[in-house]
Scaffold this active site. Structure first.
Site, PDB file in Angstrom:
ATOM      1  N   HIS A  30      -8.573  -3.771  -4.544  1.00 20.02           N
ATOM      2  CA  HIS A  30      -9.022  -2.671  -3.682  1.00 20.02           C
ATOM      3  C   HIS A  30     -10.105  -3.137  -2.714  1.00 20.02           C
ATOM      4  CE1 HIS A  30      -7.093  -0.800  -7.095  1.00 20.02           C
ATOM      5  NE2 HIS A  30      -6.952   0.309  -6.377  1.00 20.02           N
ATOM      6  N   HIS A  50      -5.672  10.251   0.240  1.00 12.28           N
ATOM      7  CA  HIS A  50      -5.756   9.753  -1.138  1.00 12.28           C
ATOM      8  C   HIS A  50      -5.767  10.873  -2.188  1.00 12.28           C
ATOM      9  CE1 HIS A  50      -6.823   6.992  -4.421  1.00 12.28           C
ATOM     10  NE2 HIS A  50      -6.479   6.023  -3.601  1.00 12.28           N
ATOM     11  N   ASP A  77      -5.661  -1.929  -1.796  1.00 14.50           N
ATOM     12  CA  ASP A  77      -5.559  -0.484  -1.585  1.00 14.50           C
ATOM     13  C   ASP A  77      -6.891   0.086  -1.098  1.00 14.50           C
ATOM     14  OD1 ASP A  77      -3.104  -0.859  -2.750  1.00 14.50           O
ATOM     15  OD2 ASP A  77      -3.486   0.407  -4.496  1.00 14.50           O
ATOM     16  N   ASP A  78      -6.794   1.274  -0.512  1.00 14.75           N
ATOM     17  CA  ASP A  78      -7.961   2.127  -0.205  1.00 14.75           C
ATOM     18  C   ASP A  78      -8.770   1.695   1.013  1.00 14.75           C
ATOM     19  OD1 ASP A  78      -7.071   3.129  -2.625  1.00 14.75           O
ATOM     20  OD2 ASP A  78      -9.061   3.446  -3.462  1.00 14.75           O
TER      21      ASP A  78
HETATM   22 ZN   LIG Z   1      -5.943   4.085  -4.008  1.00 12.48          ZN
END
Ligand SMILES: [Zn+2]
Length: 232
Positions: free
Chosen positions: A189, A100, A46-47
């Site tokens: 992440h 986000h 993620d991210d």
């Molecule tokens: Zn996230």
């Protein structure tokens, strides 16, 4: 499936689970694991994309492992060439929103606008239109179901999450290895929300050890789509 002793747990506890629970599909279709009949896992990030993503792509390539990257639209705008490299390497790209945000208490309109912006940004820069969506902070809210439906997105939570934003690599590897099982969806992440040049060294170090460790245990690394629909 919504099966729980609602009367027993009370409304507050129910809402806490509905919003954040990995198995909740209250605010839209969502999955948190694949079928248990094959020795395969889906590693998800993620991210991203971030400046560190290419290093993770190198590790995955070395082991011939596939993964799924839930990217933020704003990060794709910042690093479009990294987003393209993810797709070019054969990994799957999912939608992790544009900015986000916490969806908690947001309006359905704002939620859909953010998801749509991410969807369009990802497609414009990579040519990929995601079919999977991971909610920022794992938080789902009213309006998400309609937004997912209109954008043809299915939610993806996780079987195990690494807490790699606050843990050392060794701890992350131990945590993920302990929870790996057939059909598991593992969440790490490669970025930190929308930060430029995030420090994800512990995550990279964890990936470097976790991938060969699980391969040695006989697991195959598959994209979320492949894990869920092995015949596709
Ligand atoms: Zn996230």
């Amino acid at each position: 499936m919504l099966v729980l002793p609602a009367a027993a747990v009370g409304f507050t506890a129910f809402m806490a689970w509905a919003v954040r629970g990995r198995s909740s599909a209250v605010f839209g279709p969502s999955i948190w694991r694949g079928p248990g009949n094959r020795r395969a896992v889906a590693l998800t990030f993620d991210d991203g994309p971030s400046e560190a993503t290419p290093e993770i792509l190198d590790i995955l390539a070395r082991h011939n492992a596939s993964a799924t990257f839930f990217v933020c639209g704003a990060n794709v705008e910042r690093l479009p060439e990294v987003a393209r490299a993810i797709a070019a390497a054969g990994h799957e790209i999912g939608n992790h929103s544009h900015t986000h945000p916490y969806f908690f208490l947001r309006s359905p309109r704002a939620i859909e606008a953010d998801l749509r912006r991410a969807q369009e940004t990802i497609q414009a820069h990579t040519g990929v239109r995601p079919v999977w969506f991971r909610a920022p902070y794992g938080v789902r809210w009213f309006g998400l179901r309609a937004a997912q439906k209109r954008l043809q997105l299915t939610g993806v939570m996780w079987t195990a999450i690494g807490y790699d934003w606050s843990s050392g690599a060794e701890e992350v590897v131990a945590r993920m290895a302990a929870k790996a099982e057939n059909g598991a969806i593992l969440c790490l992440h490669d970025g930190r929300e929308l930060r430029a040049r995030p420090d994800v060294r512990e995550t990279v170090a964890a990936v470097r050890r976790l991938v060969p460790l699980l391969l040695d245990q006989g697991y195959k690394f598959e994209t979320v789509s492949r894990l869920l629909c092995p015949k596709n």
